[in-house]
Design a protein around this motif. Structure first.
Motif, PDB file in Angstrom:
ATOM      1  N   ARG A 330       9.377 -22.335 -63.377  1.00 47.54           N
ATOM      2  CA  ARG A 330       8.217 -22.943 -62.816  1.00 47.54           C
ATOM      3  C   ARG A 330       7.782 -24.147 -62.617  1.00 47.54           C
ATOM      4  N   ASP A 331       7.274 -24.704 -61.808  1.00 50.53           N
ATOM      5  CA  ASP A 331       6.891 -26.106 -61.544  1.00 50.53           C
ATOM      6  C   ASP A 331       5.492 -26.337 -61.674  1.00 50.53           C
ATOM      7  N   LEU A 332       4.875 -26.796 -62.782  1.00 48.18           N
ATOM      8  CA  LEU A 332       3.461 -27.085 -62.910  1.00 48.18           C
ATOM      9  C   LEU A 332       3.074 -28.579 -62.815  1.00 48.18           C
ATOM     10  N   ARG A 333       2.024 -28.707 -62.017  1.00 48.24           N
ATOM     11  CA  ARG A 333       1.599 -29.969 -61.728  1.00 48.24           C
ATOM     12  C   ARG A 333      -0.088 -30.256 -61.738  1.00 48.24           C
ATOM     13  N   VAL A 334      -0.450 -31.417 -61.791  1.00 52.83           N
ATOM     14  CA  VAL A 334      -1.997 -31.633 -61.593  1.00 52.83           C
ATOM     15  C   VAL A 334      -2.019 -33.202 -60.775  1.00 52.83           C
ATOM     16  N   GLU A 335      -3.010 -33.096 -60.022  1.00 49.93           N
ATOM     17  CA  GLU A 335      -3.255 -34.489 -59.297  1.00 49.93           C
ATOM     18  C   GLU A 335      -4.944 -34.674 -59.169  1.00 49.93           C
ATOM     19  N   ASN A 336      -5.140 -35.934 -58.990  1.00 55.42           N
ATOM     20  CA  ASN A 336      -6.654 -36.169 -58.802  1.00 55.42           C
ATOM     21  C   ASN A 336      -6.809 -36.870 -57.577  1.00 55.42           C
ATOM     22  N   ALA A 337      -7.966 -37.290 -57.065  1.00 62.36           N
ATOM     23  CA  ALA A 337      -8.342 -37.820 -55.988  1.00 62.36           C
ATOM     24  C   ALA A 337      -7.571 -39.295 -55.450  1.00 62.36           C
ATOM     25  N   THR A 338      -7.137 -40.160 -56.556  1.00 64.88           N
ATOM     26  CA  THR A 338      -6.341 -41.286 -56.327  1.00 64.88           C
ATOM     27  C   THR A 338      -4.910 -40.906 -56.253  1.00 64.88           C
ATOM     28  N   ALA A 339      -4.350 -39.718 -56.264  1.00 59.66           N
ATOM     29  CA  ALA A 339      -3.023 -39.386 -56.167  1.00 59.66           C
ATOM     30  C   ALA A 339      -2.459 -39.618 -57.505  1.00 59.66           C
ATOM     31  N   ARG A 340      -3.121 -39.741 -58.462  1.00 62.86           N
ATOM     32  CA  ARG A 340      -2.516 -39.771 -59.824  1.00 62.86           C
ATOM     33  C   ARG A 340      -1.998 -38.425 -60.097  1.00 62.86           C
ATOM     34  N   THR A 341      -0.783 -38.174 -60.562  1.00 65.42           N
ATOM     35  CA  THR A 341      -0.223 -37.009 -60.958  1.00 65.42           C
ATOM     36  C   THR A 341       0.347 -36.879 -62.181  1.00 65.42           C
ATOM     37  N   ARG A 342       0.468 -35.584 -62.846  1.00 59.73           N
ATOM     38  CA  ARG A 342       1.413 -35.614 -64.126  1.00 59.73           C
ATOM     39  C   ARG A 342       1.935 -34.122 -64.087  1.00 59.73           C
ATOM     40  N   SER A 343       2.940 -33.822 -64.358  1.00 56.86           N
ATOM     41  CA  SER A 343       3.746 -32.736 -64.183  1.00 56.86           C
ATOM     42  C   SER A 343       4.572 -32.270 -65.344  1.00 56.86           C
ATOM     43  N   THR A 344       5.089 -30.918 -65.406  1.00 62.48           N
ATOM     44  CA  THR A 344       5.923 -30.544 -66.400  1.00 62.48           C
ATOM     45  C   THR A 344       6.482 -29.379 -65.938  1.00 62.48           C
ATOM     46  N   SER A 345       7.435 -28.690 -66.452  1.00 63.11           N
ATOM     47  CA  SER A 345       8.294 -27.587 -66.066  1.00 63.11           C
ATOM     48  C   SER A 345       7.923 -26.234 -67.166  1.00 63.11           C
ATOM     49  N   GLY A 346       8.119 -24.990 -66.604  1.00 58.21           N
ATOM     50  CA  GLY A 346       7.768 -24.050 -67.258  1.00 58.21           C
ATOM     51  C   GLY A 346       8.891 -22.787 -67.047  1.00 58.21           C
ATOM     52  N   PHE A 347       9.229 -21.975 -68.175  1.00 62.77           N
ATOM     53  CA  PHE A 347      10.452 -21.016 -68.106  1.00 62.77           C
ATOM     54  C   PHE A 347      10.069 -19.813 -69.111  1.00 62.77           C
ATOM     55  N   ALA A 348      10.639 -18.922 -68.634  1.00 67.06           N
ATOM     56  CA  ALA A 348      10.391 -17.876 -69.597  1.00 67.06           C
ATOM     57  C   ALA A 348      11.651 -16.900 -69.436  1.00 67.06           C
ATOM     58  N   THR A 349      12.077 -15.934 -70.550  1.00 69.57           N
ATOM     59  CA  THR A 349      13.030 -14.943 -70.505  1.00 69.57           C
ATOM     60  C   THR A 349      12.550 -13.590 -70.754  1.00 69.57           C
ATOM     61  N   GLN A 350      12.933 -12.661 -70.386  1.00 70.04           N
ATOM     62  CA  GLN A 350      12.224 -11.462 -70.923  1.00 70.04           C
ATOM     63  C   GLN A 350      13.323 -10.194 -70.814  1.00 70.04           C
ATOM     64  N   LEU A 351      13.198  -9.402 -71.851  1.00 74.04           N
ATOM     65  CA  LEU A 351      14.132  -8.179 -72.041  1.00 74.04           C
ATOM     66  C   LEU A 351      13.307  -7.086 -72.114  1.00 74.04           C
TER      67      LEU A 351
END
Length: 491
Positions: A330-351
């Motif tokens: 997964r690609d997880l991001r946020v941004e505000n009105a001034t185009a300031r962004t922050r991001s992180t990644s997500g992952f999961a495994t399942q059986l």
């Protein structure tokens, strides 16, 4: 004997001529009248004969046409009699051969199995004229009556994370009751044969929507799928490929265990068959799905993703058991009105896996681990726990894990009991900006008795227990007794 001479005869004839002329003059009118009438009768007779011949020709043509029509009717009756003894094809021979009929009896489904979750059997379909399309419609009417030991935030669902912990409003607030028909389902399954396999279009909804009223509309599925012996290709709105609906335990409560991964969304999914052995197959399901990032944002920021969620799995399917290893990025991001962004990644495994035991018993199990996938976990979906800001202003994914199991025992073919258990925990960093009232850990347990008292009707009773532990380590627990009536028009 002396013969008279020719001259003598001539003299006698001349002598008699006057007498002959007198006779002819006397009898000629009658003879002439008789001759005219004969001619007229002959003409009329010829005319009647001509008319009779013409009518005979018409009768012969009519007889030939009648014989031709009777021959066609006999042929149609013979074809209809033959069709009654043979299975009807899915389409005309000009388009494609009929789909193969399943071998052996259909898989056993306990009375408490989730309503409308499984693909219907071929015999439930009806033909839509000469279009080559088949249709199955299923209407499920269900009523749930619940009695709770305390306040539950989601009154129609048993959600342990919504149980108030000590110090929160409505903690240990006392008994209450509720009734709900939101598990009622309307489903339509279309299918037809094509040169590339069976084409299916599936529509399904229940009434767990977010609108007002007792029965808000909620779309569950609207997708098309092309299925053949080499692969399946699905596109539309459906359960995530990360979810293994076949291991969902047989609870009467719609929400089910807290740690089960369950999410709907738009997607495209491709599942090639890598290997076959008899009735078993190894497939490689993969998909691109709408991300729907669920992040605890600070004021002024909104969530978004640069790419869709990516799932990749490996599934072995046998007649009485299966196992699935699924993964998600997964690609997880946020941004505000001034185009300031922050991001992180997500992952999961399942059986996940399930297997049949004895004649009608079965066991299900699942376990998942990762970070940034809280929106897939039943109990904490929608709480903003995919990711959160740290005190330094960075965005970080939140770690989570969950596991659970279910077991169904058949007392008789129409009477079963099911048990289920689930455990869920999140592990955020200590410097994350998260509401301390958010759940840190939840537990779930249920046991039921379901009786299928007719082919299309079921009655069941279920006991549920849940515990909620907040990030502050304060605890709360709740219990529910639920009764369910279900009527299924076309199971």
């Amino acid at each position: 004997m002396h013969r008279p001479s020719f001259g003598f005869m001539r003299q006698q004839t001349l002598r008699c001529a006057p007498l002959l002329l007198v006779g002819l003059a006397t009898f000629s009118p009658g003879v002439m009248a008789q001759s005219s009438e004969t001619t007229e009768l002959k003409a009329q007779l010829e005319q009647v004969k001509a008319q009779m011949q013409a009518q005979q020709q018409v009768m012969q043509k009519m007889q030939s046409r009648l014989e031709e029509l009777e021959a066609k009717e006999h042929a149609q009756e013979a074809n209809a009699a033959q069709a009654k003894t043979a299975a009807p094809p899915l389409t005309s021979p000009a388009t494609a051969p009929p789909s193969p009929t399943p071998s052996g009896p259909p898989p056993y489904r306990p009375p408490s199995s989730i309503a409308g979750a499984y693909e219907p059997l071929p015999e439930g379909y009806v033909r839509l004229g000469d279009t080559g399309n088949l249709l199955k419609i299923d209407l499920i009417a269900q009523l749930d009556a619940m009695a709770d030991s305390t306040y539950m935030g989601a009154a129609d669902l048993f959600v342990p994370s919504s149980i108030p912990v000590r110090g929160q409003p409505l903690y240990d607030s006392g008994r209450r009751s509720n009734m709900s028909a939101k598990q009622s389902v309307f489903r339509m399954d279309f299918q037809r044969q094509t040169d590339y396999g069976t084409l299916k279009v599936v529509y399904k909804n229940n009434f767990f929507g977010s609108g007002s009223g007792d029965m808000p509309y909620n779309l569950q599925a609207f997708y098309g799928e092309l299925d053949n012996e080499h692969y399946s290709l699905l596109a539309g709105y459906n359960i995530s490929a990360f979810t293994d609906i076949d291991v969902f335990p047989n609870t009467l409560d719609y929400e089910g265990p807290n740690s089960f991964t369950f999410k709907y969304g738009p997607q495209i999914r491709f599942s090639p068959v890598l290997y076959r052995s008899g009735e078993s197959a190894l497939t490689l399901p993969m998909s691109l799905e709408k991300p729907n990032a669920d992040i605890s944002v600070i004021e002024g920021f909104n969530t978004y993703s640069r790419r869709p969620d990516i799932t990749l799995g490996l599934r072995w399917q046998a007649p009485t058991w299966h196992i699935l290893w699924a993964n998600i990025l997964r690609d997880l991001r946020v941004e505000n009105a001034t185009a300031r962004t922050r991001s992180t990644s997500g992952f999961a495994t399942q059986l996940t896996g399930t297997t049949a035991l004895f004649e009608h018993d079965s066991i299900q199990g699942w376990a998942s681990y990762g970070k940034g996938y809280a929106n897939f976990l039943q109990d904490i979906s929608g709480l903003g726990l995919d990711a959160a800001f740290t005190t330094e202003g960075d965005l970080r994914a939140i770690r989570a894990r969950g596991f659970g199991a279910g077991y169904t025992h058949a007392w008789r073919e129409d009477l079963t009991s099911s048990l289920a258990y689930g455990y869920l925990r999140i592990s955020p960093q200590s410097n994350m900006l998260i509401n301390p009232d958010q759940p840190k850990s939840t537990k779930f347990g249920s046991i039921n008795l379901a009786w299928k008292f007719s082919e299309r009707a079921m009655f069941g009773v279920e006991y549920l227990w849940g515990q909620n532990i907040a990030l502050t380590d304060l605890r709360g627990q709740g219990q529910r007794l639920q009764t369910t009536f279900r009527y299924d028009l076309n199971p």
